[in-house]
Design a protein around this motif. Structure first.
Motif, PDB file in Angstrom:
ATOM      1  N   THR A   1      35.800  45.631  44.528  1.00 24.41           N
ATOM      2  CA  THR A   1      36.083  44.765  43.364  1.00 24.41           C
ATOM      3  C   THR A   1      37.606  45.114  42.991  1.00 24.41           C
ATOM      4  O   THR A   1      38.055  44.265  42.382  1.00 24.41           O
ATOM      5  CB  THR A   1      35.195  44.940  42.180  1.00 24.41           C
ATOM      6  OG1 THR A   1      35.183  46.333  41.983  1.00 24.41           O
ATOM      7  CG2 THR A   1      33.634  44.617  42.713  1.00 24.41           C
ATOM      8  N   THR A   2      38.066  46.355  43.210  1.00 27.44           N
ATOM      9  CA  THR A   2      39.458  46.589  42.762  1.00 27.44           C
ATOM     10  C   THR A   2      40.494  45.704  43.584  1.00 27.44           C
ATOM     11  O   THR A   2      41.535  45.372  42.880  1.00 27.44           O
ATOM     12  CB  THR A   2      39.552  48.204  42.978  1.00 27.44           C
ATOM     13  OG1 THR A   2      38.485  48.816  42.211  1.00 27.44           O
ATOM     14  CG2 THR A   2      40.998  48.440  42.247  1.00 27.44           C
ATOM     15  N   ASP A   3      40.036  45.735  44.788  1.00 27.09           N
ATOM     16  CA  ASP A   3      41.012  44.956  45.724  1.00 27.09           C
ATOM     17  C   ASP A   3      40.913  43.443  45.372  1.00 27.09           C
ATOM     18  O   ASP A   3      42.000  42.843  45.224  1.00 27.09           O
ATOM     19  CB  ASP A   3      40.510  45.095  47.302  1.00 27.09           C
ATOM     20  CG  ASP A   3      40.816  46.574  47.726  1.00 27.09           C
ATOM     21  OD1 ASP A   3      41.509  47.481  47.054  1.00 27.09           O
ATOM     22  OD2 ASP A   3      40.136  46.896  48.656  1.00 27.09           O
ATOM     23  N   LEU A   4      39.845  43.014  44.892  1.00 32.62           N
ATOM     24  CA  LEU A   4      39.624  41.733  44.616  1.00 32.62           C
ATOM     25  C   LEU A   4      40.598  41.306  43.361  1.00 32.62           C
ATOM     26  O   LEU A   4      41.073  40.320  42.935  1.00 32.62           O
ATOM     27  CB  LEU A   4      38.344  41.174  44.474  1.00 32.62           C
ATOM     28  CG  LEU A   4      38.020  39.875  43.856  1.00 32.62           C
ATOM     29  CD1 LEU A   4      38.701  38.754  44.714  1.00 32.62           C
ATOM     30  CD2 LEU A   4      36.590  39.386  43.646  1.00 32.62           C
ATOM     31  N   THR A   5      40.141  42.258  42.384  1.00 33.74           N
ATOM     32  CA  THR A   5      41.047  42.111  41.035  1.00 33.74           C
ATOM     33  C   THR A   5      42.517  42.195  41.187  1.00 33.74           C
ATOM     34  O   THR A   5      43.330  41.524  40.612  1.00 33.74           O
ATOM     35  CB  THR A   5      40.471  43.229  40.069  1.00 33.74           C
ATOM     36  OG1 THR A   5      39.127  43.341  39.983  1.00 33.74           O
ATOM     37  CG2 THR A   5      41.179  43.290  38.811  1.00 33.74           C
TER      38      THR A   5
END
Length: 221
Positions: free
Chosen positions: A74-78
């Motif tokens: 989710t960090t990469d998506l954010t």
């Protein structure tokens, strides 16, 4: 061990949709399940369990979405979404800046055109007032006192000039300093002495030689 059946209106707990759980009536008192311990939870505990399950389900859905979009976490998506928002904001800022520059150029062009038109209008009205006899500082005063609108046509300006001349004739009267100086007998202004030819000095006998050439006694010089 013999146990009495629970009261029919006893609430043992609550289902996920909030409906109460009541004891099942009609069971045999000798059923071995009667010896099992009955667990009762409060509404607060039930809400906590439901919220936890819902949160776990939400995280599972998020992980599924992240995997589907090709991100590892989710960090990469954010981070990707943040970068996209910043790029869109930068594009919007560039567009707004170009629009502001264009609006400024258009405003400057309009102002320059208006200034040029005002200068042409003032020059034309001064020429008209000059034709009525105004000159010098009186011309500037007459232009100020003309009192016509900027969009007045030639007929309106001419009528205003006539009215101003009738109202303030002193502005259209030539001053002695403006009158041309009288001419002297020699054609020059009175302040300039007339032209007097400077005599040319001749050598002795020059007059006789010139007379002899005119009579053909001597060849031309």
């Amino acid at each position: 061990m013999t146990r009495s059946l629970p009261a029919p209106d006893l609430v043992l707990g609550y289902r996920r949709d909030g409906r109460p759980i009541n004891p099942v009536l009609g069971a045999s008192a000798d059923d071995p399940s009667n010896d099992e311990a009955q667990v009762t939870i409060s509404q607060k505990q039930l809400n906590t369990l439901l919220a936890r399950e819902k949160d776990q389900g939400g995280r599972a859905a998020v992980r599924q979405l992240v995997d589907k979009l090709g991100f590892s976490s989710t960090t990469d998506l954010t981070g990707y979404l943040t970068a996209q928002r910043q790029a869109e904001q930068q594009q919007l800022s560039d567009l707004e800046r170009r629009e502001q520059d264009l609006a400024l150029r258009e405003k400057t062009a309009v102002e320059r055109e208006a200034q040029a038109l005002a200068r042409e209008r003032a020059a034309a009205r001064r020429a008209l007032l000059s034709g009525f006899g105004a000159s010098g500082q009186d011309l500037e005063d007459a232009a100020t006192l003309l009192g016509v609108a900027n969009d007045a046509d030639d007929i309106e300006v001419n009528e205003a000039a006539e009215q101003l001349k009738a109202r303030r004739p002193e502005l259209f009267t030539p001053h002695p300093a403006d009158a041309p100086a009288p001419t002297a007998p020699g054609g020059s202004p009175a302040s300039v002495p007339p032209y007097r030819p400077i005599p040319v000095e001749r050598s002795p006998g020059a007059a006789g030689l010139e007379m002899a050439r005119k009579r053909g006694l001597l060849p031309p010089a």
